[in-house]
Structure formats: C-alpha cells, structure tokens
Design a protein around this motif. Structure first.
Motif, short mmCIF file in Angstrom:
data_model
loop_
_atom_site.label_atom_id
_atom_site.label_comp_id
_atom_site.label_asym_id
_atom_site.label_seq_id
_atom_site.Cartn_x
_atom_site.Cartn_y
_atom_site.Cartn_z
N TYR A 88 0.87 -1.17 0.00
CA TYR A 88 0.00 0.00 0.00
C TYR A 88 0.90 1.22 0.00
CZ TYR A 88 -3.56 -3.21 1.84
OH TYR A 88 -4.43 -4.25 2.05
N GLN B 45 -9.89 -3.48 -2.53
CA GLN B 45 -9.03 -2.40 -2.05
C GLN B 45 -8.28 -1.78 -3.20
OE1 GLN B 45 -6.64 -4.39 0.83
NE2 GLN B 45 -7.93 -3.75 2.52
N LEU B 46 -7.78 -2.65 -4.10
CA LEU B 46 -7.02 -2.16 -5.24
C LEU B 46 -7.87 -1.22 -6.08
CD1 LEU B 46 -4.26 -2.71 -6.56
CD2 LEU B 46 -5.41 -4.30 -8.04
N ILE C 127 -1.08 -0.93 -4.33
CA ILE C 127 -2.33 -0.19 -4.17
C ILE C 127 -1.95 1.23 -3.74
CG2 ILE C 127 -4.47 -0.04 -2.88
CD1 ILE C 127 -4.44 -2.95 -2.53
N THR C 128 -2.29 2.19 -4.57
CA THR C 128 -1.88 3.55 -4.23
C THR C 128 -3.03 4.34 -3.67
OG1 THR C 128 -2.24 4.00 -6.54
CG2 THR C 128 0.01 3.96 -5.80
N VAL C 129 -2.68 5.19 -2.74
CA VAL C 129 -3.65 6.11 -2.19
C VAL C 129 -3.05 7.50 -2.31
CG1 VAL C 129 -4.92 6.77 -0.15
CG2 VAL C 129 -4.43 4.39 -0.56
N SER D 163 -7.53 7.53 -5.85
CA SER D 163 -6.35 8.30 -6.23
C SER D 163 -6.57 9.04 -7.53
CB SER D 163 -5.15 7.38 -6.39
OG SER D 163 -4.94 6.64 -5.23
N ARG E 98 -8.67 4.94 5.55
CA ARG E 98 -8.83 3.71 6.33
C ARG E 98 -9.68 2.68 5.61
NH1 ARG E 98 -12.26 7.37 8.73
NH2 ARG E 98 -14.40 6.67 9.02
N MET E 99 -10.45 3.14 4.61
CA MET E 99 -11.28 2.16 3.92
C MET E 99 -10.47 1.33 2.94
SD MET E 99 -14.68 4.28 3.17
CE MET E 99 -15.59 2.99 2.42
N VAL E 100 -9.35 1.86 2.51
CA VAL E 100 -8.60 1.16 1.47
C VAL E 100 -7.54 0.23 2.05
CG1 VAL E 100 -7.16 1.50 -0.54
CG2 VAL E 100 -8.97 3.09 -0.05
N VAL E 101 -6.93 0.66 3.15
CA VAL E 101 -5.77 -0.08 3.66
C VAL E 101 -6.20 -1.10 4.71
CG1 VAL E 101 -3.56 0.19 4.78
CG2 VAL E 101 -4.38 1.95 3.27
N GLY E 102 -5.63 -2.30 4.61
CA GLY E 102 -5.91 -3.32 5.63
C GLY E 102 -4.76 -3.38 6.61
N SER F 293 -14.09 10.07 4.00
CA SER F 293 -12.82 10.73 4.27
C SER F 293 -13.01 12.16 4.71
CB SER F 293 -11.91 10.66 3.05
OG SER F 293 -12.42 11.48 2.03
N GLU G 26 -16.01 0.56 8.20
CA GLU G 26 -16.17 0.79 6.78
C GLU G 26 -14.90 0.35 6.06
OE1 GLU G 26 -14.88 3.03 9.21
OE2 GLU G 26 -16.47 4.46 8.86
N LYS H 222 -8.58 9.19 6.44
CA LYS H 222 -9.14 9.32 5.10
C LYS H 222 -8.93 8.09 4.24
CE LYS H 222 -9.26 14.22 4.91
NZ LYS H 222 -9.07 15.44 4.15
#
Lengths: 265, 501
Positions: A143, B146-147, A162-164, B154, A175-179, B67, B8, A173
């Motif tokens: 990540y 997630q990806l 996986i980029t944010v 992004s 937290r939904m994407v990263v595990g 967010s 979430e 902001k």
C-alpha cells in the motif's frame, strides 16, 4: 562485509558514470549471463533479495514485470536449470534508501515475499516502491500512501501495488482502502513522529515491524538511544531493534528498525 | 449499554455487536489481548450486518464522503435499518474510528457515537480478521476491492481525465511512422509485381496510391479497350494520361498473367489501398487527439511536429518539464553529445526543424528562430499540460508572435511586446469562456466550489490549476490587479476554496 563494501563502491562508480553521460537514456541495458559469472545470482540474507556476482557485484530483486526497466537500470538474465530465463533488476543504493540500508548492513528488513507493506512517503520514491513490489511478489501487497502521481501510474503495471493519493498524516481518510500490514516503511521528512506512530497504531499488526528513514540526530542522541519514538507517550509499545547509519552515500541519515507490540520473549 | 462497531472498508459497511464487552471489561489492554486470537475475538465481537457497495462508483462516493467525515444516504439507511429508532435515552452506542464522522452521525440519526482508544483497539481486531467474519468474501476479493477503490480514489484526487491521455497521441504517431514505411514498401512491391505484366504503367503513373488503383482497375491489359476509358479518366483525373495508358497497354512488352495470378495482384493492390486509406484516417485521428490534449502546441507548430515532440519526451508532462533549450534540440541527441565530447559546435535544432518557420528563415537566422520557437513551444506545452481548459487562444497568439519575429528578421518590423500579446490572449480566453456559459464568470466559480472533486469532466469554469495560470499571468502582467478584473476576482474566490479543501 568486504564483498558488500566493494559492491557499494563499484555500484557507486558505475551509476555515477551512467548518470553523467546519459540524460536521455530510457532504455535498459541487458547484462547477459556471461558478464555475470555463470549461475552466480545468489540469494542474499533476506528473502527475495539477491546478489549478482561478477566483475562488479550488484544487489537485485526478481523482476515482477519482466522486460521492463523503470529508470534505466540494468536487467540481468540468468539461465535456470529448466532452461527458462529468470530476470533480475539491479537495485541502486544511490537512489533508493532501502537498498542503501541493506548495503550498510541492516540485520533484517522484515520484508518477505508474501508480506504486506505500507509505504508512507512525503515524496514517494518510485525506485524503492518498485523493488518493494518485486520483493513481496504477487502474494504480497504494497500500500502506498503519498501525494505522488508516479506511484499511481506505476500501480497500473504492477498488480500488487495499491496507491492512495493522500497525505500520510490524514490516516482516517484512507482507512477504507488499507488493511492490516506486516511492515511499515516510513520515508517522512518531518521530525514530528506523530504521523508515523498514528499510522502504526491503526494499521500495523501486533508483532509487526517498522522501518523509519530519518535524520541520524533523531536517533543517535544519548537520551534517545536508537529509538525515534523515545518521547512518544505510548513508547512502551514500540521496541527499537536497531539503527543503521546510511553512510557514505547519505550522510546524516539513518534507518531505524523496530517492532510494535512484540510478544514477550 | 451495548456497544456496536461501525467498520467501513473497501467492500462495504459492516456493523458489529460487541456483546462480550463485560467479559473483557472496558479496557484497551484487555481488548488488545483478545484481538490476537480469532476464536477469542469472535466471542467478543459478532457481525450484525454487512452492506456491500453496489458498484465501483458507489464505493468511490462513499469513500469520498467518509474521508471528509460526512455521512452518505446509504450509510444512513444502513444504520437506521439495523438500529431501532432512538428514544431519549439510547441503550446502545456506536463505535466509529473518527470522531468527526461520529458527531455527524449523531447529528443526523441521534445515535450516540464514541471513538476512543478502546474502540480503536476493537476496530484493529476487526480490521485484522475482517475476511474471516464475512462469509461471502473469498480470499483475494478484499484485496481486489481495495485495489480498485484505491485506484479510483487516487485517480479522482489526481483529476484523471480520460480524454486528455497523451499516450494515445504517442502511440498514434508511432503507428503513423510504421504505416508510412509499410505502405511504401508494399507499394513498391505492387509496382514490381504488376510490372511483369504491364511495365509501362510505372512510368506513366507516379503516385503509389494511384498506381494501385489503376492496377486494380486495369486488371488484364489485353482487355483494356476504349470503353474502359471514361472509368480510367475518373480514376486518373487526366484525360491525356488515361489515353496514354490505353495506348501503352496495346503496345506493351509485358507478359501475360494467368487469371489466378491476376487475382492475387488485385488482392494485394486492394490491401495497399486499404492501408493508405487507413493512414489518412489515422492522421485525422491524430489531429483530433492533439487538439484535445495539446491544442496550443498544435496551433503553434502543427499536429505532427507537436506529436513527435510529445512522443520523444515521453509524455506531455515530461515535455512541459523540459527547459526550452532541451526542447530546441530534442531529436538531435546523437549530434549533441558528439559535439559535447569533441568540443565542437552543438546542433541548433532537432525535431523542431520540421515546423515551417525554420524553413522560412534565412540561413543566418535559422538558429535564432529555432531558439525563439523552442521558447514559445515550451510555453505552449506548459499551458497545455497544466491548464484545465481546452483553448487555442494562447497557441494562436504565440504563432502570431513567431510570425512577427520572422518578419522582424526579414524586414526589420518591430514585433509587439510580449505583455501586450498575452493580455489579448487572456482576454480572448475569458471571452470564450463567457460565450460558452450563459452567466458571467463570477457565479460559476461559486458553482465550481460546490462541485465534488470526483467530477472528471473537463471543467468549463477554471478551477484550481488555473490559479497557477493566473498567478503566472499576474507575474507576467506587471500592471497587476486592475486590468484582468474578472480573473483577479475569481483568483480571490479560488484562494478561499483552496483553504477549505
């Protein structure tokens, strides 16, 4: 140790030469396996990292996207027993802090094939990112959190990135994407450690490790010992393991390695 | 008082009930210990409800709202579905990771929220074991979600616009070059092949494409008679030429071909014609794309040269990042480094040479024109790269400037000052904007503040990147605020909107 030192020097010479003459060089140079001594790409101490021995020694990782060199680095092709070719990408310690740390003798980077990494960066280093992605392989995940559009573009080529596109300090902001992750690699410039610690508390699993690239003065002062989080109010949860000075390539900087909520021995 | 947890994540919203709380006590330390082991944790926390996101777009909306700490309708529905309506003294509370979101939820639904260290510890546990809690999730599903979510989030932040991808132009120009080579070699082949049958045709018809057409039309030269003449005239366009062809056919030295061979030649000729037509279409496509992504560059030096520059630099952003001296000799690297090594004279122009201006300058002034043109191209490419709006006003003005420079070298006519030209250009840009919209500029900047950052259209009103542009023009424009009044006002508004971002 001796071989690492010579490898460092050789690489430094080679890459400084390359950087002077070829500003437009986007193509990769293929080192055929004849210039690398026969069959001598040996695994290094860390899983996923290899040393290519030859006239000059390089550290390299196995290329996840075969045939592609990201920034003009050299690709090494080695014949396997089965007759297939395995491709490795040379990892340049002049451009990548993690490679620098490996060259300077860090005991363990804790990044293995199959692990999950969170890369926090003020200025995401494309090179470190690509090699981390090579290291963890297709089973693992990287990540990347940072305001860098090159990282977003790289993720299109590599399926395990996986980029944010967000500041690492705004933990809520993304937290939904990263595990939950096994290792956090932090390349954040500010002396304030709050960003890194809050990311650790949110996303690093108990027993995970962190690698922090920071100014040596933050770590090596007498009161701090080797701990960048010495003054944090939850200091007990962070166990410093070691710190490595990144000389001679990067004076005044060091890599601190530690554990989070390590189980009692 | 029972504690629920709102978690979430990339696949959806999940609601957990912590009924084992009394056992572990309201203690973060104890919570931490229970997290490690799934079976123990499973006793503490149980899944109550899971609401998956319906689509990628939906997920993107949710993450944008979350967010910012705002609650969306979907979340509200999800919560009200699963919680009984709250009376004055609620018997439960909802744990969330962010206090901001919590207070918003409380405002709207009156569900009391808490987010302290204890809740955070429990949520850590949930995050660790989430894929085990939800049965429908296969391993790897969560990562894919997630990806996808990370990418779209992004991209939305980077304001990725599909229409303005410069990769298309780079590929198109490569294809154009390849096509040219291929069409040429195939045409040569057709000429040779058909010449076995009808050698004189080569000398009469010079154009490759025309030759293929004529070859296909004429077919067997022994069948060529006067009644085919009108058709031939249509094809060639020239009555004399057509007559020549018919004459030559009668007295031709070439050998006869069997019908099968003739069919093959015809097929090949047809192929060549198709390729030539495709090349034309590709060229039109290239022109259209260039006007989408780099209109100013195209207006200044032409589509093909512009596309070549972009492809050589790698992308439009790379081109914009180059200093103008690099742009001047892009394409002449071999000569450049050779000269640098041997300390000779460096080249004066690279790809830029192919634009018409350098050809029109006298020999003495070619270098000066090249430098001037490269400077203007640099400006044009930077405008194209960083300006959201799609306008050729600057490109046209820059072209005028180059023409004026050429005149100056020829005749000594003094060109206009840069400031004046740019002022006119900015004026034109604003006028275009006002023509496009019904209402004047100011109210639309208010509209653009309300627009969410997820909008991926080419914005009509200038948004954030053009603050850079107007700042740049401000510094160019030494007569600062007064002149460009509307721009000045909207900059102030945009500065405000920047702070609130």
């Amino acid at each position: 140790m001796r071989s690492i030192l010579t490898a460092q020097q050789n690489l430094a010479r080679l890459y400084s030469r390359q950087m002077c003459t070829s500003t437009y060089a986007q193509s990769s140079t293929r080192i055929s396996s004849s210039s690398v001594q026969r069959g001598l790409v040996v695994p290094y101490r860390f899983e996923g990292v290899f040393i290519a021995k030859g006239k000059e020694d390089f550290i390299c990782t196995r290329n996840l996207v075969p045939g592609e060199a990201l920034y003009g680095e050299e690709l090494i092709f080695v014949q396997n027993e089965g007759g297939t070719e395995v491709e490795y990408r040379v990892w340049n310690p002049l451009m990548s802090n993690l490679a620098n740390a490996i060259m300077c003798g860090v005991t363990n980077i804790w990044v293995k094939p199959g692990s999950r990494i969170l890369y926090l960066g003020d200025d995401v280093c494309q090179i470190t990112l690509s090699h981390l992605s090579d290291l963890v392989g297709l089973d693992g995940l990287v990540y990347v959190v940072g305001l860098s559009d090159v990282a977003v573009k790289m993720a299109e080529k590599r399926p395990n990135v996986i980029t944010v596109f967000q500041k690492p300090s705004c933990i809520g902001k993304y937290r939904m994407v990263v595990g939950m992750v096994d290792v956090i690699y932090a390349d954040i410039h500010s002396d304030e450690v709050h960003t890194i610690t809050s990311n650790i508390i949110y996303y690093l699993r108990a027993g995970g490790h962190y690698l922090v690239y920071t100014r040596a003065s933050n770590i090596y002062s007498t009161t701090r010992g080797k701990d960048p989080f010495a003054y944090h109010h939850r200091q007990k949860e962070f166990t410093p393991i070691e710190a490595v000075m990144l000389e001679p390539i990067d004076r005044e900087y060091a890599m601190a390695v530690g554990g989070f909520r390590m189980p009692e021995e | 008082m029972s504690l629920y947890l709102l978690y979430e994540f990339a696949s959806g919203y999940a609601l957990f009930n912590c009924h084992g709380i009394d056992e572990i006590g309201q203690n973060s330390e104890a919570a931490r210990n229970s997290v490690a082991d799934l079976t123990r944790f499973g006793k503490v926390v149980q899944l109550v409800a899971f609401n998956p996101f319906e689509s990628a777009l939906d997920a993107l909306n949710q993450i944008s709202a979350v967010s910012e700490g705002q609650m969306t309708e979907e979340l509200q529905n999800f919560l009200s579905l699963n919680f009984p309506s709250v009376g004055k003294k609620p018997k439960f509370s909802l744990g969330v990771s962010e206090p901001k979101l919590g207070s918003h939820i409380f405002e709207v639904t009156k569900i009391p929220c808490q987010s302290n260290e204890f809740v955070l510890e429990l949520l850590r546990g949930v995050r660790l074991h989430i894929d085990r809690f939800i049965e429908n999730l296969k391993p790897g599903d969560l990562e894919k979600a997630q990806l996808g979510l990370g990418h779209s989030y992004s991209r939305a932040k980077v304001k990725f616009n599909v229409n303005r991808v410069d990769n298309m132009v780079i590929q198109a120009i490569f294809l154009l070059d390849t096509l040219d080579k291929d069409v040429n070699s195939f045409s040569m082949r057709v000429r040779e092949w058909y010449s076995w049958h009808f050698p004189e045709l080569v000398k009469i018809v010079n154009d490759n494409y025309l030759y293929a057409k004529v070859a296909k039309y004429v077919d067997n030269k022994s069948e060529l008679s006067e009644d085919k003449l009108p058709g031939l005239i249509d094809l060639v366009g020239d009555e004399d030429k057509a007559k020549e062809i018919v004459e030559a056919a009668k007295a031709s030295m070439g050998q006869d071909l069997s019908p099968v061979d003739l069919i093959n030649v015809k097929l090949f000729a047809q192929r060549v014609m198709d390729l030539a037509e495709y090349r034309k279409k590709l060229y039109d496509y290239l022109v259209a794309k260039m006007s989408d992504i780099a209109p100013n560059l195209a207006a200044l030096i032409g589509e093909v040269v512009g596309a070549r520059l972009i492809s050589h630099a790698g992308s439009l952003t790379n081109l914009a990042k180059c200093p103008s001296s690099t742009l001047q000799i892009l394409g002449a690297e071999k000569a450049l480094f050779r000269a640098l090594k041997t300390r000779g004279n460096t080249p004066k122009y690279g790809l830029i040479f192919h634009s018409s201006f350098i050809g029109r300058a006298s020999a003495r002034n070619k270098g000066r024109m090249a430098r001037y043109l490269a400077n203007k191209c640099s400006i044009a490419s930077r405008i194209d790269c960083f300006l959201d709006k799609n306008t050729t006003a600057f490109g046209d003005k820059l072209r005028e400037q180059v023409e004026e420079r050429l005149d100056f070298y020829d005749k000594g006519v003094a060109p206009r000052k840069n400031i004046d030209v740019m002022k006119v250009a900015i004026g034109n840009v604003d006028k275009e904007e006002m023509d496009v919209e019904e209402t004047p500029v100011q109210p639309s900047t208010k509209k653009s503040k309300k627009k969410k950052s997820t909008e991926m259209d080419v914005d009509e009103a200038p948004t954030e990147p053009s603050t850079k542009k107007s700042k740049k023009t401000k510094s160019k424009d030494s007569i600062s605020n007064g002149d460009v009044a509307t721009n000045g006002d909207s900059t102030a508004k945009k500065k405000k909107s920047r702070k609130s971002d």
